[in-house]
Scaffold this active site. Structure first.
Site, PDB file in Angstrom:
ATOM      1  N   ARG A 149       0.867  -1.174   0.000  1.00 30.92           N
ATOM      2  CA  ARG A 149       0.000   0.000   0.000  1.00 30.92           C
ATOM      3  C   ARG A 149       0.906   1.227   0.000  1.00 30.92           C
ATOM      4  O   ARG A 149       2.046   1.170   0.481  1.00 30.92           O
ATOM      5  CB  ARG A 149      -0.899   0.026   1.236  1.00 30.92           C
ATOM      6  CG  ARG A 149      -1.834  -1.166   1.379  1.00 30.92           C
ATOM      7  CD  ARG A 149      -2.632  -1.072   2.675  1.00 30.92           C
ATOM      8  NE  ARG A 149      -3.593  -2.155   2.805  1.00 30.92           N
ATOM      9  CZ  ARG A 149      -3.368  -3.287   3.464  1.00 30.92           C
ATOM     10  NH1 ARG A 149      -2.188  -3.476   4.073  1.00 30.92           N
ATOM     11  NH2 ARG A 149      -4.294  -4.230   3.541  1.00 30.92           N
ATOM     12  N   LYS A 173      -2.242  -2.359   8.047  1.00 30.76           N
ATOM     13  CA  LYS A 173      -3.428  -1.831   8.713  1.00 30.76           C
ATOM     14  C   LYS A 173      -3.572  -2.428  10.106  1.00 30.76           C
ATOM     15  O   LYS A 173      -3.347  -3.617  10.315  1.00 30.76           O
ATOM     16  CB  LYS A 173      -4.679  -2.155   7.886  1.00 30.76           C
ATOM     17  CG  LYS A 173      -4.811  -1.311   6.624  1.00 30.76           C
ATOM     18  CD  LYS A 173      -6.145  -1.579   5.942  1.00 30.76           C
ATOM     19  CE  LYS A 173      -6.360  -0.663   4.752  1.00 30.76           C
ATOM     20  NZ  LYS A 173      -7.654  -0.904   4.098  1.00 30.76           N
ATOM     21  N   HIS A 245      -1.946   2.476  -6.073  1.00 32.14           N
ATOM     22  CA  HIS A 245      -2.737   1.258  -5.866  1.00 32.14           C
ATOM     23  C   HIS A 245      -2.804   0.418  -7.137  1.00 32.14           C
ATOM     24  O   HIS A 245      -3.003  -0.800  -7.066  1.00 32.14           O
ATOM     25  CB  HIS A 245      -4.147   1.627  -5.388  1.00 32.14           C
ATOM     26  CG  HIS A 245      -4.677   0.688  -4.347  1.00 32.14           C
ATOM     27  ND1 HIS A 245      -4.107   0.556  -3.096  1.00 32.14           N
ATOM     28  CD2 HIS A 245      -5.709  -0.193  -4.377  1.00 32.14           C
ATOM     29  CE1 HIS A 245      -4.770  -0.345  -2.406  1.00 32.14           C
ATOM     30  NE2 HIS A 245      -5.742  -0.819  -3.157  1.00 32.14           N
ATOM     31  N   ARG A 248      -0.229  -2.112  -6.942  1.00 30.64           N
ATOM     32  CA  ARG A 248      -0.636  -3.187  -6.021  1.00 30.64           C
ATOM     33  C   ARG A 248      -1.604  -4.144  -6.721  1.00 30.64           C
ATOM     34  O   ARG A 248      -1.491  -5.366  -6.596  1.00 30.64           O
ATOM     35  CB  ARG A 248      -1.271  -2.559  -4.778  1.00 30.64           C
ATOM     36  CG  ARG A 248      -1.749  -3.545  -3.702  1.00 30.64           C
ATOM     37  CD  ARG A 248      -2.094  -2.735  -2.456  1.00 30.64           C
ATOM     38  NE  ARG A 248      -2.954  -3.436  -1.541  1.00 30.64           N
ATOM     39  CZ  ARG A 248      -2.542  -4.239  -0.562  1.00 30.64           C
ATOM     40  NH1 ARG A 248      -1.239  -4.476  -0.424  1.00 30.64           N
ATOM     41  NH2 ARG A 248      -3.386  -4.819   0.255  1.00 30.64           N
ATOM     42  N   HIS A 271      -4.323  -9.036   3.379  1.00 29.18           N
ATOM     43  CA  HIS A 271      -5.781  -9.014   3.407  1.00 29.18           C
ATOM     44  C   HIS A 271      -6.312  -9.879   4.544  1.00 29.18           C
ATOM     45  O   HIS A 271      -5.791 -10.956   4.808  1.00 29.18           O
ATOM     46  CB  HIS A 271      -6.359  -9.539   2.081  1.00 29.18           C
ATOM     47  CG  HIS A 271      -6.322  -8.540   0.973  1.00 29.18           C
ATOM     48  ND1 HIS A 271      -6.483  -8.879  -0.344  1.00 29.18           N
ATOM     49  CD2 HIS A 271      -6.150  -7.191   0.987  1.00 29.18           C
ATOM     50  CE1 HIS A 271      -6.404  -7.797  -1.093  1.00 29.18           C
ATOM     51  NE2 HIS A 271      -6.201  -6.762  -0.306  1.00 29.18           N
ATOM     52  N   TYR A 280      -9.078 -10.155  -7.662  1.00 27.50           N
ATOM     53  CA  TYR A 280      -7.983 -10.103  -8.626  1.00 27.50           C
ATOM     54  C   TYR A 280      -7.961 -11.295  -9.587  1.00 27.50           C
ATOM     55  O   TYR A 280      -7.047 -11.440 -10.367  1.00 27.50           O
ATOM     56  CB  TYR A 280      -6.640 -10.047  -7.885  1.00 27.50           C
ATOM     57  CG  TYR A 280      -6.524  -8.832  -7.014  1.00 27.50           C
ATOM     58  CD1 TYR A 280      -6.274  -7.571  -7.557  1.00 27.50           C
ATOM     59  CD2 TYR A 280      -6.690  -8.916  -5.643  1.00 27.50           C
ATOM     60  CE1 TYR A 280      -6.177  -6.451  -6.763  1.00 27.50           C
ATOM     61  CE2 TYR A 280      -6.598  -7.796  -4.832  1.00 27.50           C
ATOM     62  CZ  TYR A 280      -6.340  -6.570  -5.402  1.00 27.50           C
ATOM     63  OH  TYR A 280      -6.259  -5.468  -4.608  1.00 27.50           O
TER      64      TYR A 280
END
Length: 299
Positions: A149, A173, A245, A248, A271, A280
């Site tokens: 990220r 995160k 992004h 990514r 994730h 994806y």
């Protein structure tokens, strides 16, 4: 207490107990503010504790009529659900009005990706004769090689680069750590930048451990990374609207197209849910017929 008081308490909860990033917290708060604005516009004169499922259904109908996409509606509802989970957690309410509220049906929006050829064109468009160019090459190589990220890229520390084993230690995160492999080319350009360019900078106090620095010796901002990528796209005449992004997205897509396991990609992306990674898997059937020798083009 009024809405603003509860919203501020929720904000503190997200920051102190959930350890969310500033951007994530702002997104949650914006969602609650939308509900508050609807309450004010409708002259409902109810506190957060007095909101019912009927009020919430009316609110969702309202934002739908405004033309919000199903994905945006779902995100807003997710923020409101988090708010009421907090009120339940703090024992301010004994019944969650969002419990039976269902979000809009969502189709999977395919994220923009770059082909490997487009990635190469962008990388080769960088002016390597300048210190900034050397930095930008290393930065974009790392971004694409490891699927970071943008916040993880600008926060990358020198002490979290393990050259000997080819891994980066990433704080993602919620302050969750993960180890992400870094490709051979990315590591090569990163070493050139750190050993030949970065050492000549006058580094500002408190920024000594950040990998990517600006001319003033301070860590790069998100906006600067966006700007660098936009300028490169313009330089080669690319029509796609790309951002950090996009690299990514491309990292994940190219790995999966190469046959990598979804759970391995999930782990590298950081994730929480594998369904987040499944977005994806928009694979071109013709492409699948080709023989793929490596998972990642620059590995």
């Amino acid at each position: 207490m009024n809405w603003d008081t509860y919203i501020n308490q929720f904000k503190n909860y997200l920051k102190l107990e959930r350890s969310l990033s500033k951007n994530s917290i702002e997104a949650y708060i914006h969602d609650i503010v939308k509900l508050k604005q609807f309450v004010d516009m409708s002259n409902l004169q109810v506190s957060p504790m007095q909101i019912t499922s009927v009020h919430l259904q009316d609110f969702l109908e309202y934002i739908n009529e405004l033309g919000m996409t199903p994905h945006t509606q779902a995100r807003v509802l997710s923020g409101i659900k988090a708010f009421y989970k907090y009120l339940m957690f703090d024992e301010l309410i004994d019944k969650d009005p969002t419990a039976l509220i269902e979000g809009p049906k969502l189709g999977r929006k395919l994220p923009d990706t770059l082909s490997y050829h487009e990635i190469e064109l962008l990388l080769e468009a960088i002016d390597h004769s300048t210190p900034e160019g050397q930095r930008n090459r290393a930065m974009l190589e790392v971004l694409y090689s490891s699927g970071l990220r943008v916040s993880e890229l600008i926060d990358l520390r020198l002490t979290n680069v393990y050259e000997d084993v080819g891994f980066l230690r990433i704080i993602g995160k919620g302050n969750k750590e993960r180890l992400v492999p870094i490709g051979r080319d990315a590591l090569k350009y990163l070493k050139i930048y750190t050993k030949e360019v970065r050492i000549h900078l006058n580094i500002a106090s408190g920024h000594e451990n950040y990998v990517f620095l600006n001319r003033r010796g301070k860590k790069l901002t998100r906006v600067m990374v966006f700007t660098i990528i936009k300028n490169l796209a313009e330089k080669i005449g690319m029509k796609k609207n790309i951002s950090p992004h996009t690299f990514r997205h491309s990292f994940a897509t190219h790995l999966i197209e190469g046959g990598a396991d979804l759970r391995a990609v999930q782990e590298m992306l950081g994730h929480e849910s594998i369904t987040t990674t499944e977005i994806y898997t928009h694979l071109d059937r013709d492409y699948l017929r080709q023989v793929i020798q490596e998972f990642h083009p620059r590995s």
